[in-house]
Design a protein around this motif. Sequence first.
Motif, PDB file in Angstrom:
ATOM      1  N   MET A 170      25.231  38.359  23.709  1.00  0.00           N
ATOM      2  CA  MET A 170      26.017  38.151  22.938  1.00  0.00           C
ATOM      3  C   MET A 170      27.588  38.434  23.272  1.00  0.00           C
ATOM      4  SD  MET A 170      26.254  40.403  19.324  1.00  0.00           S
ATOM      5  CE  MET A 170      27.382  40.039  17.965  1.00  0.00           C
ATOM      6  N   ILE A 171      28.351  37.500  22.742  1.00  0.00           N
ATOM      7  CA  ILE A 171      29.945  37.640  23.202  1.00  0.00           C
ATOM      8  C   ILE A 171      30.580  38.262  21.917  1.00  0.00           C
ATOM      9  CG2 ILE A 171      31.981  36.415  23.823  1.00  0.00           C
ATOM     10  CD1 ILE A 171      30.243  34.473  25.239  1.00  0.00           C
ATOM     11  N   HIS A 172      31.150  39.511  22.098  1.00  0.00           N
ATOM     12  CA  HIS A 172      32.030  40.038  21.030  1.00  0.00           C
ATOM     13  C   HIS A 172      33.256  39.390  20.935  1.00  0.00           C
ATOM     14  CE1 HIS A 172      28.616  42.891  20.379  1.00  0.00           C
ATOM     15  NE2 HIS A 172      28.672  43.007  21.571  1.00  0.00           N
ATOM     16  N   ARG A 173      34.004  39.883  19.929  1.00  0.00           N
ATOM     17  CA  ARG A 173      35.378  39.396  19.770  1.00  0.00           C
ATOM     18  C   ARG A 173      36.497  40.392  19.236  1.00  0.00           C
ATOM     19  NH1 ARG A 173      37.716  34.440  18.514  1.00  0.00           N
ATOM     20  NH2 ARG A 173      39.385  34.248  17.236  1.00  0.00           N
ATOM     21  N   LEU A 174      37.488  40.341  20.267  1.00  0.00           N
ATOM     22  CA  LEU A 174      38.639  41.409  19.984  1.00  0.00           C
ATOM     23  C   LEU A 174      39.075  41.312  18.715  1.00  0.00           C
ATOM     24  CD1 LEU A 174      40.223  43.745  21.242  1.00  0.00           C
ATOM     25  CD2 LEU A 174      41.748  42.209  22.086  1.00  0.00           C
ATOM     26  N   SER A 175      39.261  42.344  17.795  1.00  0.00           N
ATOM     27  CA  SER A 175      39.940  42.194  16.497  1.00  0.00           C
ATOM     28  C   SER A 175      41.380  42.123  16.542  1.00  0.00           C
ATOM     29  CB  SER A 175      39.425  43.648  15.701  1.00  0.00           C
ATOM     30  OG  SER A 175      37.908  43.825  15.520  1.00  0.00           O
ATOM     31  N   TYR A 176      42.199  42.284  17.470  1.00  0.00           N
ATOM     32  CA  TYR A 176      43.518  42.102  17.608  1.00  0.00           C
ATOM     33  C   TYR A 176      43.857  40.909  18.634  1.00  0.00           C
ATOM     34  CZ  TYR A 176      43.488  46.958  15.691  1.00  0.00           C
ATOM     35  OH  TYR A 176      43.184  48.086  15.058  1.00  0.00           O
ATOM     36  N   ASP A 177      45.048  40.478  18.383  1.00  0.00           N
ATOM     37  CA  ASP A 177      45.711  39.179  18.858  1.00  0.00           C
ATOM     38  C   ASP A 177      46.156  39.894  20.167  1.00  0.00           C
ATOM     39  OD1 ASP A 177      44.511  37.519  17.139  1.00  0.00           O
ATOM     40  OD2 ASP A 177      46.504  37.305  16.137  1.00  0.00           O
ATOM     41  N   GLY A 178      46.505  38.856  21.237  1.00  0.00           N
ATOM     42  CA  GLY A 178      47.195  39.322  22.456  1.00  0.00           C
ATOM     43  C   GLY A 178      46.493  40.093  23.570  1.00  0.00           C
ATOM     44  N   GLY A 179      45.278  40.124  23.532  1.00  0.00           N
ATOM     45  CA  GLY A 179      44.494  40.629  24.507  1.00  0.00           C
ATOM     46  C   GLY A 179      44.479  40.053  25.979  1.00  0.00           C
ATOM     47  N   VAL A 180      44.638  40.731  27.029  1.00  0.00           N
ATOM     48  CA  VAL A 180      44.683  40.162  28.544  1.00  0.00           C
ATOM     49  C   VAL A 180      43.767  41.210  29.351  1.00  0.00           C
ATOM     50  CG1 VAL A 180      46.006  39.769  30.101  1.00  0.00           C
ATOM     51  CG2 VAL A 180      47.109  39.180  28.280  1.00  0.00           C
ATOM     52  N   ASP A 181      42.852  40.655  29.914  1.00  0.00           N
ATOM     53  CA  ASP A 181      41.707  41.144  30.823  1.00  0.00           C
ATOM     54  C   ASP A 181      42.563  41.413  31.960  1.00  0.00           C
ATOM     55  OD1 ASP A 181      39.936  42.463  31.957  1.00  0.00           O
ATOM     56  OD2 ASP A 181      38.272  40.751  31.557  1.00  0.00           O
ATOM     57  N   ALA A 182      42.991  42.794  32.340  1.00  0.00           N
ATOM     58  CA  ALA A 182      43.602  42.939  33.706  1.00  0.00           C
ATOM     59  C   ALA A 182      42.983  43.063  34.869  1.00  0.00           C
ATOM     60  CB  ALA A 182      44.284  44.420  33.668  1.00  0.00           C
ATOM     61  N   ASP A 183      41.433  43.032  34.606  1.00  0.00           N
ATOM     62  CA  ASP A 183      40.623  43.023  35.898  1.00  0.00           C
ATOM     63  C   ASP A 183      39.142  42.385  35.407  1.00  0.00           C
ATOM     64  OD1 ASP A 183      39.014  43.357  38.151  1.00  0.00           O
ATOM     65  OD2 ASP A 183      38.906  45.809  38.037  1.00  0.00           O
ATOM     66  N   GLY A 184      39.234  41.095  35.423  1.00  0.00           N
ATOM     67  CA  GLY A 184      37.977  40.398  35.212  1.00  0.00           C
ATOM     68  C   GLY A 184      37.480  39.996  36.540  1.00  0.00           C
ATOM     69  N   HIS A 185      36.151  39.636  36.502  1.00  0.00           N
ATOM     70  CA  HIS A 185      35.528  39.123  37.969  1.00  0.00           C
ATOM     71  C   HIS A 185      34.883  37.699  37.711  1.00  0.00           C
ATOM     72  CE1 HIS A 185      35.852  42.583  40.269  1.00  0.00           C
ATOM     73  NE2 HIS A 185      36.136  43.260  39.172  1.00  0.00           N
ATOM     74  N   ILE A 186      34.992  37.071  38.832  1.00  0.00           N
ATOM     75  CA  ILE A 186      34.299  36.023  38.826  1.00  0.00           C
ATOM     76  C   ILE A 186      33.097  36.094  40.169  1.00  0.00           C
ATOM     77  CG2 ILE A 186      35.744  34.291  38.059  1.00  0.00           C
ATOM     78  CD1 ILE A 186      35.758  34.742  41.877  1.00  0.00           C
ATOM     79  N   LEU A 187      32.229  35.260  40.222  1.00  0.00           N
ATOM     80  CA  LEU A 187      31.154  34.871  41.165  1.00  0.00           C
ATOM     81  C   LEU A 187      31.596  33.897  42.105  1.00  0.00           C
ATOM     82  CD1 LEU A 187      29.563  37.211  39.205  1.00  0.00           C
ATOM     83  CD2 LEU A 187      27.485  36.012  40.050  1.00  0.00           C
ATOM     84  N   GLU A 188      31.762  33.951  43.332  1.00  0.00           N
ATOM     85  CA  GLU A 188      32.340  33.043  44.153  1.00  0.00           C
ATOM     86  C   GLU A 188      31.052  31.999  44.348  1.00  0.00           C
ATOM     87  OE1 GLU A 188      32.644  36.350  44.438  1.00  0.00           O
ATOM     88  OE2 GLU A 188      34.001  36.616  46.007  1.00  0.00           O
ATOM     89  N   PRO A 189      31.196  30.730  44.385  1.00  0.00           N
ATOM     90  CA  PRO A 189      30.061  29.761  44.981  1.00  0.00           C
ATOM     91  C   PRO A 189      29.697  30.381  46.250  1.00  0.00           C
ATOM     92  CG  PRO A 189      32.310  28.700  44.792  1.00  0.00           C
ATOM     93  CD  PRO A 189      32.639  29.981  44.340  1.00  0.00           C
ATOM     94  N   PRO A 190      28.282  30.077  46.422  1.00  0.00           N
ATOM     95  CA  PRO A 190      27.591  30.492  47.827  1.00  0.00           C
ATOM     96  C   PRO A 190      28.119  29.769  48.858  1.00  0.00           C
ATOM     97  CG  PRO A 190      26.245  30.475  46.078  1.00  0.00           C
ATOM     98  CD  PRO A 190      27.257  29.961  45.451  1.00  0.00           C
ATOM     99  N   ASP A 191      28.769  28.565  48.774  1.00  0.00           N
ATOM    100  CA  ASP A 191      28.984  27.872  49.820  1.00  0.00           C
ATOM    101  C   ASP A 191      30.783  27.826  50.227  1.00  0.00           C
ATOM    102  OD1 ASP A 191      30.101  26.436  47.609  1.00  0.00           O
ATOM    103  OD2 ASP A 191      29.174  24.415  48.523  1.00  0.00           O
ATOM    104  N   LEU A 192      31.548  28.790  49.408  1.00  0.00           N
ATOM    105  CA  LEU A 192      32.927  29.096  49.284  1.00  0.00           C
ATOM    106  C   LEU A 192      33.586  29.102  50.794  1.00  0.00           C
ATOM    107  CD1 LEU A 192      35.095  31.164  47.216  1.00  0.00           C
ATOM    108  CD2 LEU A 192      35.652  30.946  49.561  1.00  0.00           C
ATOM    109  N   TRP A 193      32.950  29.818  51.607  1.00  0.00           N
ATOM    110  CA  TRP A 193      33.500  30.049  53.132  1.00  0.00           C
ATOM    111  C   TRP A 193      33.097  28.915  53.869  1.00  0.00           C
ATOM    112  CZ3 TRP A 193      32.364  33.819  49.515  1.00  0.00           C
ATOM    113  CH2 TRP A 193      33.280  34.629  49.315  1.00  0.00           C
ATOM    114  N   GLU A 194      31.966  28.271  53.533  1.00  0.00           N
ATOM    115  CA  GLU A 194      31.755  27.077  54.289  1.00  0.00           C
ATOM    116  C   GLU A 194      32.537  25.971  54.359  1.00  0.00           C
ATOM    117  OE1 GLU A 194      27.289  26.583  54.993  1.00  0.00           O
ATOM    118  OE2 GLU A 194      27.345  27.823  53.143  1.00  0.00           O
ATOM    119  N   ARG A 195      33.272  25.822  52.950  1.00  0.00           N
ATOM    120  CA  ARG A 195      34.135  24.666  52.509  1.00  0.00           C
ATOM    121  C   ARG A 195      35.562  25.086  52.843  1.00  0.00           C
ATOM    122  NH1 ARG A 195      34.304  23.798  47.260  1.00  0.00           N
ATOM    123  NH2 ARG A 195      33.316  25.904  46.547  1.00  0.00           N
ATOM    124  N   TYR A 196      35.731  26.312  52.559  1.00  0.00           N
ATOM    125  CA  TYR A 196      37.472  26.681  52.628  1.00  0.00           C
ATOM    126  C   TYR A 196      37.855  27.550  53.816  1.00  0.00           C
ATOM    127  CZ  TYR A 196      38.355  25.083  47.839  1.00  0.00           C
ATOM    128  OH  TYR A 196      38.586  24.595  46.884  1.00  0.00           O
TER     129      TYR A 196
END
Length: 379
Positions: A1-27
């Motif tokens: 379930m995705i919740h919603r912040l009750s206030y405007d102006g929110g910025v996530d200071a430390d979110g993460h992504i999952l890198e594609p498994p082949d990132l280093w083979e390509r980049y």
Amino acid sequence: MIHRLSYDGGVDADGHILEPPDLWERYLEPRYRERALRLRRDTNGLEYLEIDGSASKIVRGGMLGMVGSMGRPITEVAPSPDHTYVKGAGFGAMDARERLERLDRENLEAAFLYPTLGVLWEAECTDAEIAQAYTRAYNRWIVDFCADSAGRLIPIAHLSLGDPDAAAQELERAVRAGARGAWVAPFTLTKKPHGHPDHDRLFAAAQDLDVPIAIHPTFEPKWAAPGRFEHLHGASFFLNVTAADAVRHAFTTLFQFGTFDRFPRVKIIVLESGAGWIGYWLDRMDGYRASVFGVAVPLKHKPSEYFRRQCWISCDPDEHTIGALMELYGEDRFFWASDFPHPDHTGDYLVELTELADRLPDAARRNLLGENVRRAYRV
């Protein structure tokens, strides 16, 4: 379930992504591609991370299927051949368009993005040259990943202190390419403290570029892990709760070596370590400086004054002491962060954040939710 912040102006200071498994083979640059980070399967069909041609001794046994599983039941992600790194990724963890849709549904304006595999591999890498190559590859990719987001997905570069001169050069290149700052692990390949003058080249570059350097927790080398106890009967709880110690140690060395006096405009960010401890830590450093032993650390100012001038810290949304700390140490010094999609927090971070924000005065609320992190990174 995705919740919603009750206030405007929110910025996530430390979110993460999952890198594609082949990132280093390509980049990776072509001369390093045979040594790329890769996901492999063992004889039982469980995924593990391959680092510079060797199987990881830490990131193995199918644990990669859990790293993007915030809020999901253990039965869906427990190690098995079917529970893979890619299949375990939550909505918005791997795809930029999905992440933007997630931000819309959460009522968030933007997210600063940090890696997942990138906080795992450095603990087992002993070659400074390949470490630099791995970070350069990731940094090129994360800028591309964020490029079409209209500034809502904000790339932060990964640097390795194993070669400070190379790290400084990479910071300059990455910022020119679009990164808004950088982060380092709480240990170094050389075992030199973060505040050691050998790292001044990096701090000088960050100061000149006016971009922050963050200290972010990672998996740690065996030599850096707590060695006080044996027989912890599965140490995941203990190690997770005490992981912030490494960040605190790295942060403290900046005072030990007078980094803020040498670089009075450098900006330091303390991430994913909670914030409730910072009051005691600053009081203890101030107290030691004022003692008869304080002459051993010839700082021009109290440590708490450097914090108020040059440092910021992220809190977890479920912390209860943040309002008081903001009053004591500056309401402009604190952010919040989700850690999405990592599983050591629940998926209720916006419910908890709303409850925290409800308790704050209007100005402090706006600062915590988004204005502070925007000012620190000038976005």
